[in-house]
Design a protein around this motif. Structure first.
Motif, mmCIF file in Angstrom:
data_model
loop_
_atom_site.group_PDB
_atom_site.id
_atom_site.type_symbol
_atom_site.label_atom_id
_atom_site.label_comp_id
_atom_site.label_asym_id
_atom_site.label_seq_id
_atom_site.Cartn_x
_atom_site.Cartn_y
_atom_site.Cartn_z
ATOM 1 N N UNK A 1 -27.038 7.152 -29.786
ATOM 2 C CA UNK A 1 -26.669 7.718 -28.485
ATOM 3 C C UNK A 1 -26.973 6.733 -27.360
ATOM 4 N N UNK A 2 -28.095 6.021 -27.490
ATOM 5 C CA UNK A 2 -28.455 5.004 -26.502
ATOM 6 C C UNK A 2 -27.408 3.887 -26.464
ATOM 7 N N UNK A 3 -26.824 3.590 -27.631
ATOM 8 C CA UNK A 3 -25.802 2.544 -27.703
ATOM 9 C C UNK A 3 -24.475 2.988 -27.089
ATOM 10 N N UNK A 4 -24.357 4.287 -26.791
ATOM 11 C CA UNK A 4 -23.147 4.774 -26.143
ATOM 12 C C UNK A 4 -22.174 5.489 -27.047
ATOM 13 N N UNK A 5 -22.586 5.808 -28.280
ATOM 14 C CA UNK A 5 -21.704 6.544 -29.178
ATOM 15 C C UNK A 5 -21.679 8.015 -28.774
ATOM 16 N N UNK A 6 -20.576 8.673 -29.070
ATOM 17 C CA UNK A 6 -20.488 10.098 -28.780
ATOM 18 C C UNK A 6 -21.451 10.855 -29.686
ATOM 19 N N UNK A 7 -21.789 12.066 -29.303
ATOM 20 C CA UNK A 7 -22.741 12.843 -30.091
ATOM 21 C C UNK A 7 -22.213 13.072 -31.507
ATOM 22 N N UNK A 8 -20.920 13.405 -31.634
ATOM 23 C CA UNK A 8 -20.330 13.671 -32.942
ATOM 24 C C UNK A 8 -20.373 12.428 -33.831
ATOM 25 N N UNK A 9 -20.050 11.264 -33.254
ATOM 26 C CA UNK A 9 -20.062 10.023 -34.021
ATOM 27 C C UNK A 9 -21.476 9.645 -34.420
ATOM 28 N N UNK A 10 -22.427 9.834 -33.513
ATOM 29 C CA UNK A 10 -23.821 9.516 -33.800
ATOM 30 C C UNK A 10 -24.354 10.368 -34.947
ATOM 31 N N UNK A 11 -24.018 11.656 -34.934
ATOM 32 C CA UNK A 11 -24.474 12.562 -36.003
ATOM 33 C C UNK A 11 -23.854 12.165 -37.336
ATOM 34 N N UNK A 12 -22.549 11.902 -37.336
ATOM 35 C CA UNK A 12 -21.868 11.522 -38.579
ATOM 36 C C UNK A 12 -22.416 10.203 -39.119
ATOM 37 N N UNK A 13 -22.614 9.251 -38.244
ATOM 38 C CA UNK A 13 -23.155 7.948 -38.650
ATOM 39 C C UNK A 13 -24.559 8.104 -39.222
ATOM 40 N N UNK A 14 -25.374 8.936 -38.585
ATOM 41 C CA UNK A 14 -26.744 9.155 -39.045
ATOM 42 C C UNK A 14 -26.771 9.770 -40.440
ATOM 43 N N UNK A 15 -25.922 10.764 -40.666
ATOM 44 C CA UNK A 15 -25.892 11.422 -41.971
ATOM 45 C C UNK A 15 -25.413 10.474 -43.066
ATOM 46 N N UNK A 16 -24.311 9.774 -42.819
ATOM 47 C CA UNK A 16 -23.776 8.874 -43.831
ATOM 48 C C UNK A 16 -24.718 7.697 -44.082
ATOM 49 N N UNK A 17 -25.416 7.273 -43.033
ATOM 50 C CA UNK A 17 -26.355 6.168 -43.174
ATOM 51 C C UNK A 17 -27.560 6.551 -44.032
ATOM 52 N N UNK A 18 -27.873 7.841 -44.070
ATOM 53 C CA UNK A 18 -29.020 8.284 -44.863
ATOM 54 C C UNK A 18 -28.778 8.109 -46.363
ATOM 55 N N UNK A 19 -27.521 8.105 -46.778
ATOM 56 C CA UNK A 19 -27.203 8.044 -48.209
ATOM 57 C C UNK A 19 -27.670 6.746 -48.848
#
Length: 277
Positions: free
Chosen positions: A178-196
């Motif tokens: 979010x600090x980098x400027x990503x939208x909330x939806x993109x940040x959440x999706x990126x966070x979840x997929x990155x956890x894998x």
């Protein structure tokens, strides 16, 4: 381990794994309250694997899209394939940064960082940054199509902080994205997929416990099965709840929870304890 203990650990792990409140801190707190010490890394990583299985199934369509677009890009340079290709690259970059720096920092995390007082401080820090990103940083509108290598580097660095007991992995990735400027939806999706890839990679550490039979001998087959199922179910529910929650509510509520948990850990748990994580 009793069936009740296995069920409690599974529920705690499942609920807290993807919420920005540090599953590690909550697993430590639960161990202290129940008076049960995990037999090495194996059981905790075993529970993490149940959580990641829930993510992989829940986001199966997203995973297929990224993987298919990633490989199709080599033969078809369409805009869609390009977006999926680079999104996959950004996941790899952030994972690589976290993996390398995480292994380097692991050796510097001494016993002083594994005590209730330090975990309480780390929880408070998590809460503080959740408030900062919510109150003082305007949400961006950039999606996967607009991401850059800088975004993946920042998120990878932020995720690395999660090696510190009490710093939430999901919280760190959300805040930095979010600090980098990503939208909330993109940040959440990126966070979840990155956890894998991150959690699957850490699962390698538990292979010794499985192959030597240590985990089965210490915990028990039934307890392992109960904890796995409970973790999977509550991880699934946690994913659904967090996504819906963030559509309507704010991260500040998680910050308040982190502060309350920090106060509880600092004042009500034995500060002389050193937890083997």
């Amino acid at each position: 381990m009793s069936i009740i203990e296995a069920l409690i650990f599974g529920i705690v792990q499942g609920i807290t794994e993807f919420l920005p409140i540090s599953s590690t801190a909550h697993i430590v707190i639960t161990q202290i309250l129940l008076g049960y010490q995990f037999p090495g890394f194996g059981f905790e990583i075993y529970l993490h694997f149940a959580s990641i299985l829930a993510v992989m199934i829940y986001f199966r369509k997203d995973l297929i899209e990224v993987i298919r677009g990633f490989f199709n890009y080599f033969t078809n340079r369409s805009s869609y394939n390009r977006t999926q290709f680079y999104f996959g690259v950004y996941i790899i970059v952030a994972t690589g940064i976290t993996g390398v720096l995480g292994m380097l920092l692991e050796g510097f995390i001494g016993a002083s960082l594994k005590t209730p007082p330090f975990i309480a401080i780390a929880l408070a820090v998590t809460g503080l940054f959740l408030i900062i990103i919510e109150r003082f940083v305007r949400y961006g509108k950039r999606t996967e199509r607009d991401m850059t290598f800088k975004d993946s580097i920042l998120v990878g660095l932020g995720q690395t902080l999660a090696v510190i007991p009490g710093i939430s992995r999901s919280g760190a990735t959300l805040v930095t994205a979010l600090f980098a400027g990503l939208s909330r939806e993109t940040a959440v999706r990126y966070s979840f997929l990155l956890s894998i890839p991150v959690i699957l990679g850490s699962s390698v550490l538990a292979l010794g416990d499985f192959t030597e039979g240590t985990l089965v001998a210490e915990v028990g087959v039934v307890a392992l099965l109960v904890s796995f199922i409970a973790t999977f179910i509550f991880s699934w529910l946690g994913i659904i709840w967090l996504i819906e929650f963030l559509k309507k509510s704010k991260l500040v509520y998680f910050a308040i929870y982190c502060f309350v948990a920090a106060i509880f850990v600092y004042f009500f748990l034995d500060n002389s304890l050193i937890i083997e994580l």
